[in-house]
Design a protein around this motif. Structure first.
Motif, mmCIF file in Angstrom:
data_model
loop_
_atom_site.group_PDB
_atom_site.id
_atom_site.type_symbol
_atom_site.label_atom_id
_atom_site.label_comp_id
_atom_site.label_asym_id
_atom_site.label_seq_id
_atom_site.Cartn_x
_atom_site.Cartn_y
_atom_site.Cartn_z
ATOM 1 N N VAL A 124 -16.934 15.270 -31.374
ATOM 2 C CA VAL A 124 -15.687 14.689 -31.852
ATOM 3 C C VAL A 124 -14.603 15.755 -31.809
ATOM 4 C CG1 VAL A 124 -14.529 13.541 -33.774
ATOM 5 C CG2 VAL A 124 -16.964 13.128 -33.363
ATOM 6 N N ASP A 125 -13.499 15.437 -31.162
ATOM 7 C CA ASP A 125 -12.338 16.330 -31.080
ATOM 8 C C ASP A 125 -11.299 15.831 -32.083
ATOM 9 O OD1 ASP A 125 -10.170 17.906 -30.501
ATOM 10 O OD2 ASP A 125 -9.997 17.307 -28.398
ATOM 11 N N LEU A 126 -10.994 16.638 -33.107
ATOM 12 C CA LEU A 126 -10.044 16.258 -34.146
ATOM 13 C C LEU A 126 -8.604 16.619 -33.780
ATOM 14 C CD1 LEU A 126 -12.161 17.357 -37.253
ATOM 15 C CD2 LEU A 126 -11.848 15.040 -36.363
ATOM 16 N N ARG A 127 -8.388 17.179 -32.612
ATOM 17 C CA ARG A 127 -7.069 17.528 -32.059
ATOM 18 C C ARG A 127 -6.390 18.715 -32.759
ATOM 19 N NH1 ARG A 127 -4.535 14.018 -28.361
ATOM 20 N NH2 ARG A 127 -6.207 12.811 -27.340
ATOM 21 N N SER A 128 -6.816 19.059 -33.969
ATOM 22 C CA SER A 128 -6.269 20.210 -34.695
ATOM 23 C C SER A 128 -7.334 20.681 -35.683
ATOM 24 C CB SER A 128 -4.966 19.851 -35.431
ATOM 25 O OG SER A 128 -5.215 18.860 -36.422
ATOM 26 N N LEU A 129 -7.106 21.844 -36.247
ATOM 27 C CA LEU A 129 -8.074 22.378 -37.202
ATOM 28 C C LEU A 129 -8.119 21.499 -38.448
ATOM 29 C CD1 LEU A 129 -7.380 26.228 -37.036
ATOM 30 C CD2 LEU A 129 -9.281 24.966 -36.005
ATOM 31 N N HIS A 130 -9.334 21.217 -38.907
ATOM 32 C CA HIS A 130 -9.536 20.421 -40.113
ATOM 33 C C HIS A 130 -10.553 21.112 -41.015
ATOM 34 C CE1 HIS A 130 -7.350 17.254 -38.061
ATOM 35 N NE2 HIS A 130 -7.411 16.507 -39.160
ATOM 36 N N PHE A 131 -10.434 20.842 -42.297
ATOM 37 C CA PHE A 131 -11.361 21.322 -43.317
ATOM 38 C C PHE A 131 -12.326 20.173 -43.601
ATOM 39 C CE2 PHE A 131 -12.622 22.512 -47.654
ATOM 40 C CZ PHE A 131 -12.797 23.877 -47.538
ATOM 41 N N VAL A 132 -13.555 20.257 -43.094
ATOM 42 C CA VAL A 132 -14.528 19.167 -43.153
ATOM 43 C C VAL A 132 -15.525 19.457 -44.279
ATOM 44 C CG1 VAL A 132 -16.236 17.831 -41.875
ATOM 45 C CG2 VAL A 132 -14.265 18.832 -40.678
ATOM 46 N N THR A 133 -15.602 18.572 -45.270
ATOM 47 C CA THR A 133 -16.450 18.780 -46.445
ATOM 48 C C THR A 133 -17.634 17.829 -46.517
ATOM 49 O OG1 THR A 133 -15.053 17.260 -47.730
ATOM 50 C CG2 THR A 133 -14.483 19.602 -47.781
ATOM 51 N N LEU A 134 -17.633 16.772 -45.693
ATOM 52 C CA LEU A 134 -18.648 15.730 -45.837
ATOM 53 C C LEU A 134 -18.857 15.060 -44.486
ATOM 54 C CD1 LEU A 134 -20.237 14.168 -48.175
ATOM 55 C CD2 LEU A 134 -18.334 12.574 -48.166
ATOM 56 N N VAL A 135 -20.100 14.668 -44.190
ATOM 57 C CA VAL A 135 -20.391 13.902 -42.983
ATOM 58 C C VAL A 135 -21.237 12.694 -43.368
ATOM 59 C CG1 VAL A 135 -20.252 15.861 -41.396
ATOM 60 C CG2 VAL A 135 -22.433 15.298 -42.464
ATOM 61 N N GLY A 136 -21.070 11.616 -42.607
ATOM 62 C CA GLY A 136 -21.857 10.414 -42.816
ATOM 63 C C GLY A 136 -22.512 9.981 -41.518
ATOM 64 N N THR A 137 -23.754 9.492 -41.606
ATOM 65 C CA THR A 137 -24.479 9.028 -40.420
ATOM 66 C C THR A 137 -25.101 7.667 -40.684
ATOM 67 O OG1 THR A 137 -26.509 10.180 -41.103
ATOM 68 C CG2 THR A 137 -24.988 11.378 -39.661
ATOM 69 N N GLN A 138 -25.346 6.949 -39.589
ATOM 70 C CA GLN A 138 -25.923 5.610 -39.655
ATOM 71 C C GLN A 138 -26.667 5.357 -38.350
ATOM 72 O OE1 GLN A 138 -22.946 2.536 -39.975
ATOM 73 N NE2 GLN A 138 -24.244 1.217 -41.222
ATOM 74 N N GLY A 139 -27.658 4.500 -38.364
ATOM 75 C CA GLY A 139 -28.414 4.185 -37.168
ATOM 76 C C GLY A 139 -27.862 2.963 -36.450
ATOM 77 N N ARG A 140 -28.651 2.426 -35.491
ATOM 78 C CA ARG A 140 -28.265 1.240 -34.713
ATOM 79 C C ARG A 140 -29.191 0.086 -35.082
ATOM 80 N NH1 ARG A 140 -29.121 -1.692 -29.619
ATOM 81 N NH2 ARG A 140 -31.270 -0.927 -29.611
ATOM 82 N N HIS A 141 -28.573 -1.001 -35.529
ATOM 83 C CA HIS A 141 -29.398 -2.181 -35.807
ATOM 84 C C HIS A 141 -29.048 -3.349 -34.896
ATOM 85 C CE1 HIS A 141 -25.964 -3.975 -37.917
ATOM 86 N NE2 HIS A 141 -25.796 -2.803 -38.481
ATOM 87 N N ALA A 142 -27.809 -3.363 -34.352
ATOM 88 C CA ALA A 142 -27.385 -4.382 -33.377
ATOM 89 C C ALA A 142 -27.732 -5.791 -33.853
ATOM 90 C CB ALA A 142 -28.006 -4.099 -32.012
ATOM 91 N N ASP A 143 -27.334 -6.069 -35.121
ATOM 92 C CA ASP A 143 -27.589 -7.399 -35.702
ATOM 93 C C ASP A 143 -29.068 -7.768 -35.646
ATOM 94 O OD1 ASP A 143 -24.915 -7.739 -36.321
ATOM 95 O OD2 ASP A 143 -24.460 -8.581 -34.347
ATOM 96 N N GLY A 144 -29.920 -6.808 -35.947
ATOM 97 C CA GLY A 144 -31.354 -7.077 -35.989
ATOM 98 C C GLY A 144 -32.080 -6.841 -34.696
ATOM 99 N N MET A 145 -31.366 -6.525 -33.618
ATOM 100 C CA MET A 145 -31.997 -6.329 -32.315
ATOM 101 C C MET A 145 -32.386 -4.868 -32.067
ATOM 102 S SD MET A 145 -32.092 -9.371 -31.237
ATOM 103 C CE MET A 145 -32.586 -9.121 -29.535
ATOM 104 N N GLY A 146 -31.948 -3.962 -32.915
ATOM 105 C CA GLY A 146 -32.266 -2.555 -32.716
ATOM 106 C C GLY A 146 -32.759 -1.916 -33.999
ATOM 107 N N ASN A 147 -33.473 -0.821 -33.875
ATOM 108 C CA ASN A 147 -33.979 -0.108 -35.046
ATOM 109 C C ASN A 147 -34.139 1.371 -34.716
ATOM 110 O OD1 ASN A 147 -34.913 0.227 -37.681
ATOM 111 N ND2 ASN A 147 -37.048 0.002 -37.044
ATOM 112 N N GLU A 148 -33.040 1.989 -34.232
ATOM 113 C CA GLU A 148 -33.070 3.396 -33.861
ATOM 114 C C GLU A 148 -32.138 4.179 -34.787
ATOM 115 O OE1 GLU A 148 -34.092 0.736 -30.637
ATOM 116 O OE2 GLU A 148 -32.089 1.085 -31.455
ATOM 117 N N PHE A 149 -32.592 5.324 -35.230
ATOM 118 C CA PHE A 149 -31.779 6.160 -36.113
ATOM 119 C C PHE A 149 -32.291 7.590 -36.036
ATOM 120 C CE2 PHE A 149 -35.103 3.987 -38.425
ATOM 121 C CZ PHE A 149 -35.792 5.015 -39.072
ATOM 122 N N ALA A 150 -31.461 8.524 -36.472
ATOM 123 C CA ALA A 150 -31.816 9.949 -36.444
ATOM 124 C C ALA A 150 -32.290 10.373 -37.825
ATOM 125 C CB ALA A 150 -30.615 10.792 -36.014
#
Length: 850
Positions: A90-116
């Motif tokens: 991800v390119d934020l275009r300028s310097l940023h102070f990042v304090t938190l990240v969020g992640t989610q997997g792929r469910h594709a309305d019940g058709m997928g079940n992949e996540f990290a």
């Protein structure tokens, strides 16, 4: 809530206007993956499984219907064969102070079940030099998702200052993973790209190793730190005492970077700061330690040179001499004016003023680049709009505050009616919606009104009504509305001080049954002198104020300050007021009556009002009547002068939390230079605490803040219960301020204390169970350390609902299973009547000790 939101918005607006230093606690805004502010062309990846799982679909909680709902790489390397190679960037275009990240997997309305399940993060400020993020303990792998639906948020400690962020999933057995991500933080207005300085050094203070290195610096570190950022830009300021840290469990000196003048013959430390572009600098703010009693003082002089990208260092420097402070040892920001100098790099030499110099934060303020001119008419329009917005916001705040004043006046009478009725009827009303609970549990709630009491005066402006916490549980909502409409009690509320400060841990005990009358009230005190201490209180003699030598400030409490002092001629007071069994536990040195004795002295602020003085004398009355070998005793008072003092004994080994955390369990299979303590010693400590609490319970006294921080350690592992913990900054992290109001040690509190505001002997038993857990873990971690404060409160709700979802503290490694199951878990029973008494606890510990 509306006022808080408006104030919050106005504060953020003003902060942005003056380009203030970033605050990690506020800088937590989504940066645009979900909302679309980050464009598709700014989201790239090393590979993709298919066109429908390209990088642009890796937005958290976002589905435009075209893709499969996530980014999925072509193949992910196993962590054991070289680590992750695929990434989502991800390119934020300028310097940023990042304090938190969020992640989610792929469910594709019940058709997928992949996540990290796990992933790493790399970041870059210029796109060429990449740094692998690691937490303050050196761990690089972040625990990710457990299913394809839930969003998992992870705080970045330390935060990241970067333009480019890469998420690098880790998979086992070459499984397919998919990710959707979001970044949270704010723009990095300083524009600082890196700082270079000599590496921090180590100090030996009274045999204690103090490490003053920059532990999270992300550049190269040798004799010099170069091309990186670290603790000096993480938004966290060091405490007044550099030996203590805001980070739980960190080593002494963790928050500071420090140097000794013995290593710098020229008498100064040179630091260089590189920025993203040429800026017009107005000032530099440096947060310094000034604890001169330990050989540390803020810098004597700052001399700064400047350089633009096209030239060498300019010969004309800016020099600044901060005023010398020989009174206050508090850490502080020193503002160095830079005189509106243009530069893309600044080199500052900070001259030593003492043996050591320590810094925890550096921030720069800069104006707009004058090369980019703005039309004056547009500037006037912009300024006018900003002024109008501020005036409107202030007007709205005034109107809302005025409405709240009237609402409080109208609600005051109804709150008085509600107060006494709430304690008596809440449990009865609870049965209307908790019919699915067991009859035994319901019976406990319905009969609880005869033993529970309120913890704070109702009129205290700092008191958080228990009903506000209860309303967080959906089961309570309708019950309280019905209760509020039907309450008609006419009993007036308990009086409180005009300053509205809540009484909590400083021996403000909720009830004291005196003699055969069983009275629970205290007589009103209207003047401050010894004549007010009647009856048994008159035995508490006046101690000469000039014989107290103040050695160290232990903390600040409701009434004033707590100091460690030496008292001359205290032996005769000890012999007069304390039995011989107590005398043996004091820290008096062998010698004559002139030998100084270490004591703890609580002082009342000189500007305290009459109510605060009355409360202070009330505490003296209670403390003067406590006589037990395991309770800290009141030795003398100073009430004939303006500065009121109460003098209590102080144990030579300090509080139990710090004592145990510096020890390890005696294990013959291990060898270490660290001090050891045996299991039998631990059981002895627990037995002594139970004995002291048994004595308090015999007097119907509720402590309300039982924990290892409130127990003192003397010779031969003697333990005495005290109440200094809340007043010490060292334990500020153990207390939770609910909506900015009541300060509560929620990790030690029973569920009924948190949700209902009820403190009893049974709630002290709950806290004893947590204290026992602390002792068995040698205070190596905070209770529920894996939970945030909000999660602790949510877990309390599970105890109330009693559906088997509540989480208990785990059994410590050295704790026998029978002790954990029969005693520790017994202290945490939901039904308060089923918890053991302190007499039973004392007997059980005595048997295990035998």
């Amino acid at each position: 809530m509306e006022v808080l939101q408006i104030r919050h918005g106005l504060l953020l607006f003003l902060l942005a206007a003056v380009r203030a230093q970033v605050n990690p606690g506020v800088c937590r805004y989504p940066l645009g993956m979900t909302g679309g502010q980050i464009l598709d062309e700014d989201i790239t990846a090393s590979s993709q499984w298919s066109e429908s799982t390209a990088a642009r679909y890796g937005r958290l909680d976002f589905d435009d219907g075209d893709g499969d709902g996530a980014w999925c790489p072509d193949i992910v390397a196993d962590a054991d064969i070289g680590g992750p190679r695929e990434f989502l960037q991800v390119d934020l275009r300028s310097l940023h102070f990042v304090t938190l990240v969020g992640t989610q997997g792929r469910h594709a309305d019940g058709m997928g079940n992949e996540f990290a399940q796990r992933y790493r993060i790399k970041y870059s400020r210029d796109g060429s030099r990449w740094v692998a993020w690691q937490d303050r303990s050196g761990r690089k792998v972040i625990e990710g998702n457990r299913n394809a639906y839930d969003v998992v948020l992870k705080d970045l400690e330390p935060p990241i200052i970067a333009r480019y962020i890469r998420f690098m999933p880790i998979a086992d057995n070459s499984m397919i993973v998919c990710m959707r991500v979001e970044l949270y933080g704010c723009e990095w207005l300083d524009g600082l790209v890196s700082y270079s300085a000599p590496a921090g050094q180590d100090m030996i203070y009274r045999g204690l190793d103090v490490h003053l290195n920059d532990s999270v610096y992300d550049g190269t570190v040798g004799l010099l730190m170069e091309q990186g950022l670290g603790q000096l830009t993480d938004g966290a300021w060091g405490r007044d005492d550099f030996l203590h840290s805001h980070v739980y469990g960190a080593w002494p000196g963790y928050d500071y970077v420090g140097w000794t003048n013995e290593s710098f013959p020229r008498g100064h430390v040179e630091m260089t700061f590189e920025f993203d572009r040429v800026r017009n600098f107005t000032s530099m703010k440096v947060h310094c330690s000034n604890m001169f009693s330990r050989g540390v003082r803020m810098f004597r002089q700052a001399t700064c040179h400047f350089r633009t990208s096209e030239s060498d260092w300019e010969s004309q420097a800016v020099s600044f001499h901060p005023p010398v402070d020989r009174v206050s040892q508090g850490a502080r920001f020193v503002t160095v004016p830079l005189g509106d100098r243009m530069a893309s790099a600044i080199r500052c030499r900070l001259a030593f003023n003492e043996a050591w110099m320590m810094i925890s934060e550096v921030a720069f303020q800069s104006g707009e680049d004058p090369v980019h001119k703005v039309d004056e008419s547009n500037t006037r329009i912009l300024i006018g709009c900003l002024v109008a917005v501020i005036v409107i916001l202030l007007a709205v705040i005034v109107i809302i505050l005025w409405r709240q004043v009237w609402q409080k006046m109208l609600e005051k009478a109804s709150r008085r009616i509600l107060d006494d009725e709430l304690s008596a009827r809440l449990a009865i009303q609870t049965q209307a919606f908790s019919f699915h609970h067991s009859s035994q549990s319901s019976g406990d709630m319905s009969n609880s009104n005869s033993t529970y009491e309120r913890i704070f005066p109702l009129c205290s402006s700092d008191y958080q009504e228990p009903s506000r916490l209860i309303r967080k549980l959906p089961e309570f909502a309708q019950s309280l509305e019905d209760l509020a409409g039907s309450s008609k009690s006419s009993t007036p509320p308990q009086a409180c001080g005009s300053d509205g400060a809540p009484h909590y841990a400083e021996a403000d005990i909720v009830s004291l049954q005196e003699g055969a009358t069983g009275s629970k009230s205290y007589s009103s005190v209207t003047a401050v002198n010894m004549s007010l201490l009647s009856g048994k209180d008159r035995d508490m003699r006046e101690f000469p104020r000039d014989k107290l030598t103040f050695k160290e400030k232990l903390g600040e409490g409701q009434f004033g300050e707590v100091h460690l002092c030496e008292a001359e001629g205290m032996q005769e007071f000890i012999k007069r007021n304390l039995p011989e069994a107590v005398n043996d536990c004091l820290n008096t040195a062998e010698g004559g009556s002139d030998t100084p004795v270490l004591v703890a002295v609580k002082t009342l602020r000189e500007d305290a009002n009459k109510d605060a003085r009355n409360d202070f004398l009330k505490e003296i009355r209670i403390m003067s009547r406590l006589r037990d070998p395991n309770i800290v005793s009141l030795l003398a008072v100073c009430v004939e002068c303006d500065l009121l003092c109460m003098i209590t004994e102080y144990m030579e080994n300090g509080d139990l939390n710090q004592f145990l955390s510096s020890h390890q369990l005696n294990d013959e299979t291990q060898s270490s230079d660290k001090a050891t303590v045996s299991y039998s010693n631990l059981i002895s400590m627990c037995t002594q605490i139970a004995s002291g609490m048994k004595y308090l319970s015999s007097l119907n006294l509720v402590h309300r803040d039982l924990a290892t921080r409130n127990c003192l350690v003397g010779k031969n592992y003697t333990i005495k219960i005290a109440d200094f913990g809340m007043s010490r900054n060292l334990y500020r992290g153990d207390y939770y301020r609910i909506q900015g109001r009541a300060v509560l040690p929620i990790r030690w509190m029973s569920w009924e204390s948190i949700l209902l505001g009820k403190f009893t002997m049974a709630s002290d038993v709950w806290a004893f169970g947590v204290t026992l857990w602390e002792i068995m873990t040698l205070c190596k971690e905070q209770p529920y350390s894996q939970f945030s404060d909000e999660q602790v409160i949510e877990n309390t709700g599970e105890f109330f609902r009693d559906q088997g979802k509540q989480v208990y503290l785990p059994r410590p490694a050295c704790c026998p299973a029978v002790l954990y199951s029969s005693l520790m878990l017994g202290c945490w029973r939901r039904n308060a009547k089923q918890r053991p008494t302190f007499q039973e606890i004392f007997s059980q510990l005595g048997e295990s000790q035998a």
